[in-house]
Design a protein around this motif. Structure first.
Motif, mmCIF file in Angstrom:
data_model
loop_
_atom_site.group_PDB
_atom_site.id
_atom_site.type_symbol
_atom_site.label_atom_id
_atom_site.label_comp_id
_atom_site.label_asym_id
_atom_site.label_seq_id
_atom_site.Cartn_x
_atom_site.Cartn_y
_atom_site.Cartn_z
ATOM 1 N N GLU A 26 1.307 -1.324 1.044
ATOM 2 C CA GLU A 26 -0.045 -0.046 -0.079
ATOM 3 C C GLU A 26 0.859 1.337 -0.139
ATOM 4 N N PHE A 27 2.462 1.234 0.877
ATOM 5 C CA PHE A 27 3.142 2.463 1.066
ATOM 6 C C PHE A 27 4.586 1.796 1.060
ATOM 7 N N TRP A 65 0.964 11.001 5.294
ATOM 8 C CA TRP A 65 0.292 10.771 7.033
ATOM 9 C C TRP A 65 0.541 11.836 8.123
ATOM 10 N N GLN A 121 -7.924 8.879 3.310
ATOM 11 C CA GLN A 121 -7.283 7.614 2.347
ATOM 12 C C GLN A 121 -6.584 7.579 3.207
ATOM 13 N N VAL A 122 -5.465 8.030 4.047
ATOM 14 C CA VAL A 122 -4.324 6.755 4.525
ATOM 15 C C VAL A 122 -4.917 6.283 5.725
ATOM 16 N N ASP A 124 -8.135 5.010 6.160
ATOM 17 C CA ASP A 124 -8.648 4.044 6.059
ATOM 18 C C ASP A 124 -7.845 3.334 5.482
ATOM 19 N N LYS A 125 -7.223 3.450 4.262
ATOM 20 C CA LYS A 125 -6.374 2.200 4.431
ATOM 21 C C LYS A 125 -5.447 1.158 5.947
ATOM 22 N N LEU A 126 -5.164 2.201 6.420
ATOM 23 C CA LEU A 126 -4.007 1.557 7.617
ATOM 24 C C LEU A 126 -4.963 0.936 8.718
ATOM 25 N N LYS A 127 -6.657 1.363 8.490
ATOM 26 C CA LYS A 127 -7.166 0.431 10.032
ATOM 27 C C LYS A 127 -7.066 -0.932 8.642
ATOM 28 N N GLN A 128 -8.065 -1.081 7.038
ATOM 29 C CA GLN A 128 -7.482 -1.807 6.452
ATOM 30 C C GLN A 128 -6.275 -2.719 6.465
ATOM 31 N N ILE A 129 -4.865 -2.527 6.572
ATOM 32 C CA ILE A 129 -4.454 -3.078 7.129
ATOM 33 C C ILE A 129 -3.578 -3.910 8.492
ATOM 34 N N HIS A 132 -6.191 -7.179 8.411
ATOM 35 C CA HIS A 132 -5.423 -7.811 7.294
ATOM 36 C C HIS A 132 -3.860 -8.088 8.949
#
Length: 142
Positions: A26-27, A65, A121-122, A124-129, A132
């Protein structure tokens, strides 16, 4: 505790590598750090043996970030009754030149707190990570 010290067997090493790959997918600009803690007596006294800690560093201050470095602490619980170990949550913190800029805990309400916070956006991606990562460490061993 540093991820490099917690990788005591192939299964844990593989799961730690999966976490690094999830984050870097993702990053891709982030550089992973499996030894985010210094190895000195004062730091060793503060380390949690029931966590796996991984750092990520950006090449400069990331505006999305709102930090330069990220620390992910995966927290575990060892059940004394059935002797199982499972991930119970993550603590994620972003740091800039002033110190801690923000924090996210998956233990309660999954919200950011601090002087600043990542872009939506970051975040939301962090929460998804984080979701996982919990799945990776709580899946049954084959």
């Amino acid at each position: 505790m540093n991820a490099s010290e917690q990788a005591t067997n192939l299964e844990l090493a593989s799961k730690i590598a999966t976490v690094v790959n999830l984050f870097k997918f993702e990053f891709p600009d982030a550089k992973s750090d499996l030894k985010p803690w210094k190895d000195d007596p004062e730091t060793r006294d503060l380390l949690d043996p029931d966590s796996i800690d991984i750092g990520f560093h950006f090449p400069g201050i990331s505006k999305s970030w709102r930090s330069r470095s990220i620390l992910i602490q995966i927290r575990f619980y060892q059940d004394p009754i059935n002797d199982s170990r499972r991930a119970i949550g993550l603590e994620v913190a972003g740091f800039d030149h002033r110190g801690e800029a923000w924090r996210l805990s998956t233990v309660e309400n999954w919200s950011f707190v601090g002087k600043s916070e990542p872009s939506p956006q970051v975040g939301d991606k962090l929460k998804q990570i984080c979701r996982h990562i919990l799945e990776v460490f709580n899946q049954a061993s084959v």
